[in-house]
Write a protein that holds these residues in place. Structure first.
Motif, PDB file in Angstrom:
ATOM      1  N   THR A  52      33.605  34.113  45.986  1.00 25.25           N
ATOM      2  CA  THR A  52      32.965  33.437  47.110  1.00 25.25           C
ATOM      3  C   THR A  52      33.294  34.232  48.361  1.00 25.25           C
ATOM      4  O   THR A  52      34.148  35.105  48.339  1.00 25.25           O
ATOM      5  N   ARG A 110      35.271  38.417  50.760  1.00 21.33           N
ATOM      6  CA  ARG A 110      36.329  37.583  50.205  1.00 21.33           C
ATOM      7  C   ARG A 110      37.557  37.677  51.104  1.00 21.33           C
ATOM      8  O   ARG A 110      37.802  38.716  51.728  1.00 21.33           O
ATOM      9  N   ARG A 111      38.374  36.640  51.092  1.00 23.53           N
ATOM     10  CA  ARG A 111      39.606  36.691  51.862  1.00 23.53           C
ATOM     11  C   ARG A 111      40.499  37.842  51.387  1.00 23.53           C
ATOM     12  O   ARG A 111      41.161  38.503  52.186  1.00 23.53           O
ATOM     13  N   GLU A 112      40.515  38.096  50.082  1.00 25.04           N
ATOM     14  CA  GLU A 112      41.350  39.175  49.548  1.00 25.04           C
ATOM     15  C   GLU A 112      40.894  40.526  50.081  1.00 25.04           C
ATOM     16  O   GLU A 112      41.690  41.418  50.334  1.00 25.04           O
ATOM     17  N   HIS A 170      45.660  43.157  42.417  1.00 27.44           N
ATOM     18  CA  HIS A 170      46.014  42.432  41.200  1.00 27.44           C
ATOM     19  C   HIS A 170      44.745  41.875  40.572  1.00 27.44           C
ATOM     20  O   HIS A 170      43.711  41.781  41.226  1.00 27.44           O
ATOM     21  N   PRO A 171      44.822  41.463  39.292  1.00 23.99           N
ATOM     22  CA  PRO A 171      43.628  40.931  38.629  1.00 23.99           C
ATOM     23  C   PRO A 171      43.217  39.587  39.206  1.00 23.99           C
ATOM     24  O   PRO A 171      44.039  38.864  39.759  1.00 23.99           O
ATOM     25  N   ASP A 172      41.953  39.258  39.066  1.00 24.43           N
ATOM     26  CA  ASP A 172      41.494  37.913  39.387  1.00 24.43           C
ATOM     27  C   ASP A 172      41.662  37.037  38.163  1.00 24.43           C
ATOM     28  O   ASP A 172      41.528  37.505  37.034  1.00 24.43           O
ATOM     29  N   PRO A 173      41.951  35.745  38.371  1.00 24.42           N
ATOM     30  CA  PRO A 173      42.136  34.866  37.217  1.00 24.42           C
ATOM     31  C   PRO A 173      40.829  34.617  36.488  1.00 24.42           C
ATOM     32  O   PRO A 173      39.751  34.704  37.068  1.00 24.42           O
ATOM     33  N   TRP A 174      40.948  34.281  35.225  1.00 29.80           N
ATOM     34  CA  TRP A 174      39.789  33.866  34.446  1.00 29.80           C
ATOM     35  C   TRP A 174      39.234  32.592  35.065  1.00 29.80           C
ATOM     36  O   TRP A 174      39.977  31.714  35.474  1.00 29.80           O
ATOM     37  N   GLY A 175      37.936  32.507  35.143  1.00 32.46           N
ATOM     38  CA  GLY A 175      37.326  31.313  35.694  1.00 32.46           C
ATOM     39  C   GLY A 175      37.125  31.396  37.194  1.00 32.46           C
ATOM     40  O   GLY A 175      36.572  30.480  37.781  1.00 32.46           O
ATOM     41  N   TYR A 176      37.590  32.476  37.811  1.00 32.59           N
ATOM     42  CA  TYR A 176      37.380  32.627  39.249  1.00 32.59           C
ATOM     43  C   TYR A 176      35.938  33.038  39.511  1.00 32.59           C
ATOM     44  O   TYR A 176      35.409  33.926  38.848  1.00 32.59           O
ATOM     45  N   VAL A 177      35.314  32.387  40.466  1.00 35.69           N
ATOM     46  CA  VAL A 177      33.962  32.744  40.867  1.00 35.69           C
ATOM     47  C   VAL A 177      34.029  33.305  42.280  1.00 35.69           C
ATOM     48  O   VAL A 177      34.497  32.626  43.190  1.00 35.69           O
ATOM     49  N   ARG A 214      42.572  43.161  31.829  1.00 36.48           N
ATOM     50  CA  ARG A 214      42.215  42.154  32.818  1.00 36.48           C
ATOM     51  C   ARG A 214      40.945  42.586  33.546  1.00 36.48           C
ATOM     52  O   ARG A 214      40.417  43.669  33.298  1.00 36.48           O
TER      53      ARG A 214
END
Lengths: 373, 373
Positions: free
Chosen positions: B282, B294-296, B273-280, B231
């Motif tokens: 911000t 990022r909020r995370e 945890h991993p970021d999802p595919w397609g996440y950009v 991932r």
């Protein structure tokens, strides 16, 4: 005497005061409103919902609607109460919890074998299965509609197509004056299919409960300046075209559910972790080929294809675009289980989320008892 | 004799064959290339890199560069070898592992207290600290540059600003003929700052190793049709403007590192945890206010502010846009630790990721030994 319903902006509404305002008429908010009317009939109540009943973009309408008894000890009383509250809405079809290894309470899958399972399971990979004969399925959308209608019939007011904005007062925005303020933005759709705010009205509430699902924590943060530990995730539930009947059991393997529905199955993948803020769901790519399933959904299926052989067959509908695959944002309450939380003098948060099927109705009831008492 | 370097498309290059091609000159690829030149000097080698040395958008240049000995038993030999390979590049400043609770091997923080810690830690919340006196910091970018230069000096060819596309042959694209095919797209920048492919050349390789960091698994999937379980995640490392010196220790609390750097600290949050595919990626919002974090990232800091009091102070630089905060995609290898994996007859994958600081150089060396032997 029935309450009043405002379904569109053509129906006039002016600023008002209610003893209770519930933001969100998904399954949690609708169940809360129904119980509040029952337990506190002297209190005026407004139920405000951004969409319809149920909201087509909300998690309620796409909820798996699977009840089973496999919950941690601390949640079992709530699970049993939820089952009792569901009543006849529950279709008791049973659930088979599949296992690759011999475990206590997991007899051989041969003991529960039926011909229809042959199309779904590889018994060589999943030779053990624990039946939960009290488990069943229900439509969370229908339960929500029934709850909202019962609330209205017993005097709750309902406003549809209205977006709530919490307005803080005092330190942390938490109603230092003991009254909650909420601005209700009544939505309309233009000829250009653009959603616009047609009217904004201020409503005050003795007590305000945010039951807006995945949107709840950000409503609270933006309006009251209160950061919560709750998260959200986007869940897709693709369809599996393998025959089922109303008496077919739910199948579970490694957190993934196959839920019989309308002559086929809904595939409900587990949620491994929250999605980041700012993530916009898109379709995935599998060995370079675009499909409607998110890559995260695909991964969950790939990991479980060995045992649930039907997932690797042509019955799986992966979609050509994300619009082909039902999906919704769901709340991930801190700790994983439905909960209510007091935020301040006049504000509460009610969250269902991933396990709302199991204990949500009981948690909504619990909050209603607390608010009425 | 030194190898040849192609830095831009003005330098002609035609299709060629190499015994070894390494895709990616981040720290893993550069370390591998250096070791391969040493262990297999008779094999021709091409190192291909999409950016420069080090790539400004890659994870290497933003790596924390913190080595410590707190690794699982199965990784400790690799960690020790990595420390030996780092040699003089390691600045042995020590690390303090902070704890809210009394644990074995965690003396009172008072035993290691220095005045500079008062600006960073609340000893009431974090009263215990285990010192790791052999721990230290280094620049992963400098180590990478040194490794790549050593590889070239000993005969490796290097091509910069080139994007690799793996070309499959045979079943699963995995070089049924025993030769790996890779199309190298040489990049150029137009007057409009647009990156374009100026030339594409086909290169064949006896053995091809993908060491492209977070991009590695998708290169393999798109080119060879092989789905891997690895991932990726996007990590931001904000800056904390609290004074440090080259002898200030690294601080660690609940997976978050404060890494002394250039008179301040780099904040290295844990990756939950991993970021999802397609996440950009911000920026985030904190109580409704947009910030570059990022909020995370914010959440990870919020959870640790009690003990690391400096995170709640004005020294934290949250940025006004995401461009203000350094960040990069990093690989999350299955199992969490740097690894190499044989994909087929002529293809290998080499992944560093989150813990590349600790064991990456040893894993690259291990693969070089295997390929040379």
């Amino acid at each position: 005497m029935s309450g009043q319903v405002w379904a569109h902006v053509g129906q006039p509404f002016e600023s008002a005061h209610y003893d209770l305002v519930v933001v969100g008429a998904g399954r949690m908010g609708a169940a809360l409103a129904r119980s509040l009317r029952e337990l506190a009939p002297h209190c005026s109540l407004l139920l405000a919902e951004e969409g319809g009943l149920p909201n087509e973009e909300g998690a309620t309408i796409l909820a798996p609607g699977v009840w089973h008894a496999d919950v941690p000890p601390g949640q079992s009383a709530r699970a049993e109460e939820t089952r009792a509250l569901l009543g006849d809405a529950l279709n008791v079809c049973g659930l088979l919890d599949l296992s690759t290894e011999a475990r206590e309470g997991f007899p051989s899958v041969a003991e529960v074998w039926t011909p229809e399972l042959a199309a779904l399971i590889d018994p060589g990979v999943l030779p053990f299965a624990r039946p939960d004969r009290r488990a069943g399925t229900y439509s969370a959308g229908s339960v929500t509609l029934a709850d909202a209608n019962a609330a209205i019939a017993s005097g709750a007011d309902l406003m549809l197509n209205v977006r709530a904005e919490l307005c803080g007062t005092g330190v942390d925005g938490l109603a230092a004056d003991g009254v909650a303020h909420v601005r209700l933005h009544r939505l309309s759709v233009t000829n250009m299919h653009e959603v616009i705010v047609a009217q904004s009205v201020m409503v005050t509430a003795g007590r305000l409960i945010v039951a807006a699902g995945a949107a709840g924590p950000s409503l609270v943060e933006a309006g009251l300046g209160l950061v919560t530990p709750h998260r959200t995730a986007y869940r897709q539930t693709p369809r599996l075209e393998v025959g089922s009947t109303p008496s077919s059991p739910v199948l579970r393997h490694a957190g993934l559910l196959l839920r019989p529905r309308d002559g086929g199955y809904t595939v409900v993948p587990p949620i491994p972790h929250p999605d980041p803020w700012g993530y916009v769901p898109t379709g995935g790519r599998l060995v370079g080929v675009p499909v409607g399933l998110r890559r995260e959904t695909l991964d969950a299926l790939l990991d479980r294809m060995d045992g649930l052989s039907a997932l690797a067959g042509e019955g799986l509908v992966p979609g050509r675009s994300i619009a082909d695959i039902p999906g919704a944002w769901i709340a991930l309450p801190d700790g994983g289980w439905p909960l209510w939380q007091r935020l301040g003098a006049a504000h509460w948060l009610l969250l269902g989320g991933e396990h709302a099927d199991l204990t949500g109705l009981s948690v909504a009831r619990e909050l209603a008892v607390g608010l009425a008492g």
